[in-house]
Design a protein around this motif. Structure first.
Motif, PDB file in Angstrom:
ATOM      1  N   ASN A   1     -11.863  -2.795   1.922  1.00 28.45           N
ATOM      2  CA  ASN A   1     -10.865  -3.839   1.680  1.00 28.45           C
ATOM      3  C   ASN A   1     -10.008  -3.531   0.463  1.00 28.45           C
ATOM      4  OD1 ASN A   1     -11.426  -5.484   3.843  1.00 28.45           O
ATOM      5  ND2 ASN A   1     -12.864  -6.786   2.746  1.00 28.45           N
ATOM      6  N   GLN A   2     -10.664  -3.072  -0.593  1.00 27.38           N
ATOM      7  CA  GLN A   2      -9.954  -2.791  -1.828  1.00 27.38           C
ATOM      8  C   GLN A   2      -8.931  -1.680  -1.640  1.00 27.38           C
ATOM      9  OE1 GLN A   2     -12.575  -1.816  -5.058  1.00 27.38           O
ATOM     10  NE2 GLN A   2     -10.966  -1.820  -6.600  1.00 27.38           N
ATOM     11  N   PHE A   3      -9.343  -0.616  -0.971  1.00 30.04           N
ATOM     12  CA  PHE A   3      -8.433   0.519  -0.780  1.00 30.04           C
ATOM     13  C   PHE A   3      -7.339   0.189   0.226  1.00 30.04           C
ATOM     14  CE2 PHE A   3      -7.565   4.948   0.823  1.00 30.04           C
ATOM     15  CZ  PHE A   3      -6.892   5.353  -0.313  1.00 30.04           C
ATOM     16  N   SER A   4      -7.672  -0.583   1.249  1.00 29.70           N
ATOM     17  CA  SER A   4      -6.685  -0.992   2.234  1.00 29.70           C
ATOM     18  C   SER A   4      -5.580  -1.832   1.588  1.00 29.70           C
ATOM     19  CB  SER A   4      -7.369  -1.776   3.355  1.00 29.70           C
ATOM     20  OG  SER A   4      -6.433  -2.184   4.330  1.00 29.70           O
ATOM     21  N   ALA A   5      -5.960  -2.740   0.695  1.00 29.06           N
ATOM     22  CA  ALA A   5      -4.972  -3.569   0.001  1.00 29.06           C
ATOM     23  C   ALA A   5      -4.025  -2.697  -0.820  1.00 29.06           C
ATOM     24  CB  ALA A   5      -5.686  -4.578  -0.901  1.00 29.06           C
ATOM     25  N   LYS A   6      -4.581  -1.660  -1.429  1.00 30.46           N
ATOM     26  CA  LYS A   6      -3.762  -0.737  -2.215  1.00 30.46           C
ATOM     27  C   LYS A   6      -2.768  -0.001  -1.321  1.00 30.46           C
ATOM     28  CE  LYS A   6      -4.293   3.215  -5.373  1.00 30.46           C
ATOM     29  NZ  LYS A   6      -5.276   4.113  -6.026  1.00 30.46           N
ATOM     30  N   THR A   7      -3.205   0.404  -0.135  1.00 27.12           N
ATOM     31  CA  THR A   7      -2.341   1.121   0.804  1.00 27.12           C
ATOM     32  C   THR A   7      -1.167   0.261   1.260  1.00 27.12           C
ATOM     33  OG1 THR A   7      -4.180   2.476   1.589  1.00 27.12           O
ATOM     34  CG2 THR A   7      -2.294   2.269   3.057  1.00 27.12           C
ATOM     35  N   CYS A   8      -1.392  -1.039   1.390  1.00 26.70           N
ATOM     36  CA  CYS A   8      -0.339  -1.952   1.844  1.00 26.70           C
ATOM     37  C   CYS A   8       0.804  -2.087   0.838  1.00 26.70           C
ATOM     38  CB  CYS A   8      -0.926  -3.337   2.124  1.00 26.70           C
ATOM     39  SG  CYS A   8      -1.955  -3.412   3.602  1.00 26.70           S
ATOM     40  N   MET A   9       0.623  -1.541  -0.354  1.00 25.84           N
ATOM     41  CA  MET A   9       1.668  -1.601  -1.379  1.00 25.84           C
ATOM     42  C   MET A   9       2.472  -0.302  -1.425  1.00 25.84           C
ATOM     43  SD  MET A   9       0.967  -4.604  -2.102  1.00 25.84           S
ATOM     44  CE  MET A   9       2.272  -4.858  -3.301  1.00 25.84           C
ATOM     45  N   VAL A  10       2.278   0.564  -0.423  1.00 25.93           N
ATOM     46  CA  VAL A  10       2.974   1.848  -0.356  1.00 25.93           C
ATOM     47  C   VAL A  10       3.767   1.919   0.944  1.00 25.93           C
ATOM     48  CG1 VAL A  10       2.677   4.362  -0.269  1.00 25.93           C
ATOM     49  CG2 VAL A  10       1.153   2.967  -1.682  1.00 25.93           C
ATOM     50  N   ARG A  11       4.976   2.455   0.883  1.00 27.12           N
ATOM     51  CA  ARG A  11       5.765   2.603   2.117  1.00 27.12           C
ATOM     52  C   ARG A  11       5.250   3.785   2.936  1.00 27.12           C
ATOM     53  NH1 ARG A  11       9.568  -1.026   2.088  1.00 27.12           N
ATOM     54  NH2 ARG A  11      10.450  -1.772   0.114  1.00 27.12           N
ATOM     55  N   GLY A  12       5.217   3.588   4.259  1.00 28.81           N
ATOM     56  CA  GLY A  12       4.605   4.573   5.120  1.00 28.81           C
ATOM     57  C   GLY A  12       3.103   4.492   4.971  1.00 28.81           C
ATOM     58  N   ALA A  13       2.403   5.440   5.575  1.00 29.64           N
ATOM     59  CA  ALA A  13       0.944   5.432   5.472  1.00 29.64           C
ATOM     60  C   ALA A  13       0.482   5.762   4.053  1.00 29.64           C
ATOM     61  CB  ALA A  13       0.349   6.429   6.458  1.00 29.64           C
ATOM     62  N   PHE A  14       1.189   6.723   3.417  1.00 33.38           N
ATOM     63  CA  PHE A  14       0.813   7.080   2.042  1.00 33.38           C
ATOM     64  C   PHE A  14       2.003   7.645   1.268  1.00 33.38           C
ATOM     65  CE2 PHE A  14      -0.436  10.410   5.055  1.00 33.38           C
ATOM     66  CZ  PHE A  14       0.265  11.505   4.598  1.00 33.38           C
ATOM     67  N   GLY A  15       3.225   7.223   1.641  1.00 28.56           N
ATOM     68  CA  GLY A  15       4.407   7.668   0.932  1.00 28.56           C
ATOM     69  C   GLY A  15       4.940   8.999   1.422  1.00 28.56           C
ATOM     70  N   TYR A  16       5.651   9.713   0.545  1.00 27.61           N
ATOM     71  CA  TYR A  16       6.231  11.030   0.830  1.00 27.61           C
ATOM     72  C   TYR A  16       7.279  10.964   1.948  1.00 27.61           C
ATOM     73  CZ  TYR A  16       2.412  12.709  -2.082  1.00 27.61           C
ATOM     74  OH  TYR A  16       1.550  12.912  -3.127  1.00 27.61           O
ATOM     75  N   GLY A  17       8.129   9.961   1.875  1.00 26.80           N
ATOM     76  CA  GLY A  17       9.191   9.833   2.867  1.00 26.80           C
ATOM     77  C   GLY A  17      10.382  10.742   2.591  1.00 26.80           C
ATOM     78  N   VAL A  18      11.022  11.186   3.677  1.00 26.34           N
ATOM     79  CA  VAL A  18      12.257  11.973   3.588  1.00 26.34           C
ATOM     80  C   VAL A  18      13.200  11.489   4.688  1.00 26.34           C
ATOM     81  CG1 VAL A  18      11.172  14.047   2.614  1.00 26.34           C
ATOM     82  CG2 VAL A  18      11.357  13.782   5.107  1.00 26.34           C
ATOM     83  N   PRO A  19      14.518  11.645   4.490  1.00 25.44           N
ATOM     84  CA  PRO A  19      15.461  11.239   5.540  1.00 25.44           C
ATOM     85  C   PRO A  19      15.283  12.093   6.796  1.00 25.44           C
ATOM     86  CG  PRO A  19      16.574  11.512   3.418  1.00 25.44           C
ATOM     87  CD  PRO A  19      15.207  12.086   3.263  1.00 25.44           C
ATOM     88  N   PHE A  20      15.540  11.503   7.942  1.00 23.08           N
ATOM     89  CA  PHE A  20      15.505  12.268   9.188  1.00 23.08           C
ATOM     90  C   PHE A  20      16.831  12.099   9.923  1.00 23.08           C
ATOM     91  CE2 PHE A  20      14.012   8.061  10.476  1.00 23.08           C
ATOM     92  CZ  PHE A  20      14.648   7.854  11.696  1.00 23.08           C
ATOM     93  N   VAL A  21      17.131  13.094  10.760  1.00 18.84           N
ATOM     94  CA  VAL A  21      18.353  13.073  11.567  1.00 18.84           C
ATOM     95  C   VAL A  21      17.974  13.150  13.021  1.00 18.84           C
ATOM     96  CG1 VAL A  21      20.516  14.265  12.084  1.00 18.84           C
ATOM     97  CG2 VAL A  21      19.644  14.240   9.720  1.00 18.84           C
ATOM     98  N   GLU A  22      18.527  12.266  13.830  1.00 20.88           N
ATOM     99  CA  GLU A  22      18.225  12.283  15.278  1.00 20.88           C
ATOM    100  C   GLU A  22      18.904  13.455  15.958  1.00 20.88           C
ATOM    101  OE1 GLU A  22      16.118  10.691  16.769  1.00 20.88           O
ATOM    102  OE2 GLU A  22      15.766   8.793  15.755  1.00 20.88           O
TER     103      GLU A  22
END
Length: 296
Positions: A275-296
């Protein structure tokens, strides 16, 4: 403060994707097996990953992140074609899946384990995989190594063919049960136990999780937060739960087997850590961050 696990050696085998957020044009690495490997690393474990990569921008990004996080992935395969990906929308912090290419090239080239792979797998304390990994036919071989298998059924616990083929090899079974009533979830857990799963864990979002070990039911309310993004919440709960359980088994296997009170304390503690770790994950975008732009 979340207590970090000892240096347990664990591996996620199966799906990897990028989740493409159509509302922002950003894609984030993910996938149930990959998430387990990354979350395990975050929690201090010595984690590895084995899966199938395509040859495209999605695969390149996932591989780059694994390299950057120093997650060993030398036994992955790579083929020409699309990597797995999904399209996602966010609605009030909850992720809504719009489309998936169902694993991309992994559908055509699922993992087929060699003797060398099995020798490699035998060095780990836990294997985690999922119903999205095209790995079910390999579970018997993995089970023969003696390494415990954790399997995320997601919502596929309703598919009796999958349950029949998978459950006999599973030490920890994770089920997504949404808002199903407590009585119904208990019945589902009993049926999964009878099918062969040793410990059954049903996650129900904001309602909380339930664990059934064949004797007792354990319930734990979630740690509610104002979520930025719920993607990965279930995977992060599973990872922290599993590492806590394996850590306690490794610490004193005889006591874990023979001391009922200690065993129950271990399950309750594992649920709290999840529960504790799941709550922490919910404060991050994506599953664990590291987002980059994508092009279709």
């Amino acid at each position: 403060m979340f207590r970090r696990c000892k240096k347990l050696k664990v591996i996620g085998i199966g799906d990897n994707v990028c989740d493409k957020y159509v509302n922002s044009g950003i894609m984030y690495p993910g996938g149930q097996a990959l998430n387990f490997s990354v979350y395990s690393k975050q929690l201090g474990a010595d984690s590895s990953y084995m899966g199938i990569f395509g040859r495209d921008a999605v695969a390149n990004h996932v591989i780059k992140i694994l390299d950057g996080l120093k997650i060993e992935h030398s036994r992955c395969r790579q083929y020409d074609g699309e990597n797995g990906y999904a399209k996602v929308n966010l609605r009030n912090g909850d992720r809504v899946f719009v489309f998936s290419n169902k694993g991309g090239i992994a559908k055509e080239h699922p993992l087929e384990l060699t003797d060398e792979d099995l020798e490699y797998i035998s060095t780990f304390k836990l294997v985690h995989t999922s119903n999205n990994s095209y790995f079910d036919k390999q579970l018997k071989a993995v089970h023969s190594t003696g390494v415990p298998i954790s399997y995320d059924f997601s919502g596929k616990w309703t598919d009796q063919v999958i349950v029949k083929n998978v459950a006999p090899y599973v030490s920890y079974a994770f089920l997504s049960c949404g808002s199903i009533s407590t009585e119904k979830v208990q019945q589902i857990c009993k049926e999964m136990k009878e099918a062969g799963c040793k410990v059954v864990i049903a996650t129900r979002g904001s309602i909380g999780a339930m664990v059934f070990d064949g004797k007792h039911f354990y319930e734990q309310k979630p740690r509610l937060v104002e979520a930025i993004d719920t993607l990965g919440a279930g995977d992060s709960f599973a990872t922290a739960f599993l590492l806590s359980m394996i850590e306690n088994i490794e610490k004193d296997p005889k006591r874990f087997e023979e001391d009922e009170a200690f065993y129950q304390e271990c399950i309750i503690s594992a649920m709290k850590r999840g529960n504790q770790f799941s709550a922490k994950t919910c404060m991050v975008r994506g599953a664990f961050g590291y987002g980059v732009p994508f092009v279709e």
